[in-house]
Each structure stands twice: as structure tokens, then as C-alpha cells.
Design a protein around this motif. Sequence first.
Motif, PDB file in Angstrom:
ATOM      1  N   ILE A  86      74.651  66.401 -15.748  1.00 20.50           N
ATOM      2  CA  ILE A  86      74.431  67.836 -15.285  1.00 20.50           C
ATOM      3  C   ILE A  86      72.925  67.959 -14.481  1.00 20.50           C
ATOM      4  N   VAL A  87      72.987  68.734 -13.327  1.00 23.67           N
ATOM      5  CA  VAL A  87      71.946  68.937 -12.393  1.00 23.67           C
ATOM      6  C   VAL A  87      71.862  70.630 -12.122  1.00 23.67           C
ATOM      7  N   LYS A  88      70.730  70.947 -11.855  1.00 18.79           N
ATOM      8  CA  LYS A  88      70.544  72.281 -11.406  1.00 18.79           C
ATOM      9  C   LYS A  88      70.355  72.333  -9.711  1.00 18.79           C
ATOM     10  N   ILE A  89      71.087  72.699  -8.865  1.00 18.40           N
ATOM     11  CA  ILE A  89      70.630  72.644  -7.368  1.00 18.40           C
ATOM     12  C   ILE A  89      70.997  74.146  -7.008  1.00 18.40           C
ATOM     13  N   ASP A  90      69.905  74.842  -6.177  1.00 18.26           N
ATOM     14  CA  ASP A  90      70.044  76.006  -5.738  1.00 18.26           C
ATOM     15  C   ASP A  90      70.374  77.151  -6.622  1.00 18.26           C
ATOM     16  N   ASP A  91      69.884  77.078  -7.657  1.00 21.47           N
ATOM     17  CA  ASP A  91      70.416  78.045  -8.924  1.00 21.47           C
ATOM     18  C   ASP A  91      71.604  77.884  -9.368  1.00 21.47           C
ATOM     19  N   LEU A  92      72.146  76.905  -8.970  1.00 22.94           N
ATOM     20  CA  LEU A  92      73.471  76.660  -9.629  1.00 22.94           C
ATOM     21  C   LEU A  92      73.727  75.506 -10.279  1.00 22.94           C
ATOM     22  N   TYR A  93      74.248  75.366 -11.653  1.00 22.99           N
ATOM     23  CA  TYR A  93      74.402  74.272 -12.316  1.00 22.99           C
ATOM     24  C   TYR A  93      75.656  73.275 -11.891  1.00 22.99           C
ATOM     25  N   TYR A  94      75.536  72.181 -11.863  1.00 21.27           N
ATOM     26  CA  TYR A  94      76.480  71.314 -11.345  1.00 21.27           C
ATOM     27  C   TYR A  94      76.957  70.240 -12.494  1.00 21.27           C
ATOM     28  N   LEU A  95      78.037  70.487 -13.211  1.00 23.78           N
ATOM     29  CA  LEU A  95      78.556  69.508 -14.278  1.00 23.78           C
ATOM     30  C   LEU A  95      79.774  68.531 -13.702  1.00 23.78           C
ATOM     31  N   SER A  96      79.075  67.605 -13.354  1.00 26.46           N
ATOM     32  CA  SER A  96      80.037  66.545 -12.893  1.00 26.46           C
ATOM     33  C   SER A  96      80.571  65.723 -14.215  1.00 26.46           C
ATOM     34  N   TYR A  97      81.951  65.339 -14.076  1.00 28.21           N
ATOM     35  CA  TYR A  97      82.725  64.485 -15.030  1.00 28.21           C
ATOM     36  C   TYR A  97      83.625  63.951 -14.849  1.00 28.21           C
ATOM     37  N   ILE A  98      84.322  63.063 -15.696  1.00 28.06           N
ATOM     38  CA  ILE A  98      85.543  62.333 -15.299  1.00 28.06           C
ATOM     39  C   ILE A  98      86.740  62.977 -15.739  1.00 28.06           C
ATOM     40  N   ALA A  99      87.755  63.299 -14.703  1.00 30.24           N
ATOM     41  CA  ALA A  99      89.150  63.912 -15.203  1.00 30.24           C
ATOM     42  C   ALA A  99      89.927  62.887 -15.386  1.00 30.24           C
ATOM     43  N   TYR A 100      90.527  62.994 -16.583  1.00 35.64           N
ATOM     44  CA  TYR A 100      91.722  61.759 -16.891  1.00 35.64           C
ATOM     45  C   TYR A 100      92.662  62.539 -17.320  1.00 35.64           C
ATOM     46  N   ASP A 101      93.903  62.374 -16.497  1.00 39.11           N
ATOM     47  CA  ASP A 101      95.235  62.654 -16.854  1.00 39.11           C
ATOM     48  C   ASP A 101      96.299  61.692 -17.690  1.00 39.11           C
ATOM     49  N   GLY A 102      95.668  60.807 -18.053  1.00 34.80           N
ATOM     50  CA  GLY A 102      96.334  59.712 -18.869  1.00 34.80           C
ATOM     51  C   GLY A 102      96.595  58.606 -17.928  1.00 34.80           C
TER      52      GLY A 102
END
Length: 338
Positions: A86-102
Motif C-alpha cells: 500500500i502507498v498513498k499518492i495524490d490523496d488516493l490510497y493504492y492497494l496493489s495485490y496479486i489476483a489469483y484465479d486458480g
Amino acid sequence: MISVQKHGVLLATSNFEFEDEGVLNPATIRDGNDIHLFYRAVKKGNYSTIGYCKLSGPLAVFKRSDKPVLTSDMEYESHGVEDPRIVKIDDLYYLSYIAYDGKDALGAVATSTDMVTWQRQGIVVPQIPYARFMELIKGNANISDSYANNYDPVNTVVMDKDLVFFPRRVNGKLTFLHRIKPGIQITAVHNLTDLTKQYWEDYISHLDEHILLSPKYDHEIRYIGGGCPPIETEHGWVMIYHGAKDAPVKGFEYSACAALLDLDNPNKVISRLPYPLFKPEEHYELTGDVDDVVFPTGTALFDDTLYIYYGAADDIIAAASVSLTALVNELLSCEGNL
């Protein structure tokens, strides 16, 4: 060598069903004296969601949610959401994560103004079938043969994980790290909407121009990947990442590694440590769901002490700390190690 202090286990599994198998790989962001910690929570069957707790100061758990804050709502993440940063850029939080579909594990993003309600922005890394990937890199003499070894019959596209954003725009652009094995790549765009299929096809065609780091030293020789959001200092961005080597008995040993990037041009590597910042040594790092793992994913700076939060043995969350000044000085002493 740099001195690192390990503080032991910070968070372990609970009786809550969504995290009864493991807690690991946390995203962290400081808010005054508190730290918001978003972590991968695993329940039986290897199904992951994102859990949450709040720390008072760097090491004391103050509040812990009894339910996940991010679950699998989309088809592309139907088997789990994993390994947040997680980071905060331009008053917006960005939560990056790994999407796993199996089958496929790919970097995705959710954004928020309050860290409570999250808006999914979808998968943002390339979704390139292996055969097309090979076509795009064919003839590029600067791409090592190791990039041709990404084929896995389970996957439908080339795996791209370890999505980590810089904590501010650099030269007006959203800048992030991601990982197509075995190296770490860097990308910069004005908006996430710029990350189209055509953008990524052009990018892969010139992949050598976007490789930030490749495996070099013994402790990271198999592959490397992004770890914590880079830390800004007057001397450059401190980048803490992970490296993997063959373990003595089976599998891999994961260590925490460090590099220093140019402040205005983070594509330029100033230096990197020729040894691990820290590696599996404690019992909770050596034995767990996956043995011999320290996997750094979040930091918090208190005065000059940089706390590093990491998954240990894919089982629990632990913390270590280091003097940021000492780490920068050590990296500067290694200038030229690229």
C-alpha cells in the motif's frame, strides 16, 4: 555489514476462519503513531483474503479485524487476493495485490480515499500468453535465456507478480515495480488507463529496456522480486526486495535484499548490497508452511529506525529494524555494485 535487529513474531493465525491457516506478507502505511497493516490471510484450502490490524507504534497490535477487508469479488481473483502493498499518492490510497484465479497470478490494484471502501481497478500488469511472450522477445539479444523459462502448463498467461508502487509520482508519472521472472521490471505511466494491451505488447517487445534488476549474487541467484514500497531519502530510493536461491535440502531460501535507486530517475540503479540484508535464521523463519522464507513487503520509519515487516515461512508476520542512515551509507559504500 549492516546490523539488523529482529523483533520476533508480530502476528500469528487466529481462531477466525478466514485466517486459520496463515497470516503473512503485510502491506503497511504509517498514520501518526499508528500503522495500518493489511495482510494476506489464508484459510484452509489455500484461499486468501486481505485481513487488517492496527499497530500502536511500530510493534504493538492495538486492533484486529475479525473479518477480511478485501475478498474475492471478481472472476480474475476467484481463488484469492494475496500479498498486498500500500502507498498513498495524490490523496488516493493504492492497494496493489496479486489476483489469483486458480491458474494465473497477476498484479491488480484497488484504490480508496479512506482505506475502508475499495474500488477495484483490475489487473494492471500484462496478460500475455506464453507463446505470444516468446514471439515478442524473440530476436532481442539483450534478453537472457532465463526469460524463456517462464512456461508453466497450469498458467494461461505469463505470471507477473510483486506489484509495488512508489509512494509518489516520479516526474509526474505513477511508477511501479513488477516481476516477470527472473528479474524486476519498472514501469511509469500518467494513468492506470494507459496500461492497455498494446502498451504491454510494445513494452514486452523492448523488455530489456525495462529490466531494473536481474539476479546477481548467490543469495538471489534463482530469481528476485519487488518487496516494500521504495523509501525516499536525499541520496535516492532505498529499495528492499526479495531474492531466492536453492535451499540446502529442497525448495528455495528467500532473503531480504536492498538496492539504491536514483531519486529523479529510478530506472538507474546506484548500488545494491552484495549480501542479504537479512535471511532466514530464526525458528519461525526456518520452519512453517514454506520453510526458509523471509518475504519483506512493508516498512514504517520512526525517527531513523526503519521497521521492516515481512512474512516468515509463509506462516506468520514478523518485524525487523535497521538504521536508515546506516543502510543508506552501506549502500553508498557499495556504489557500482549493480
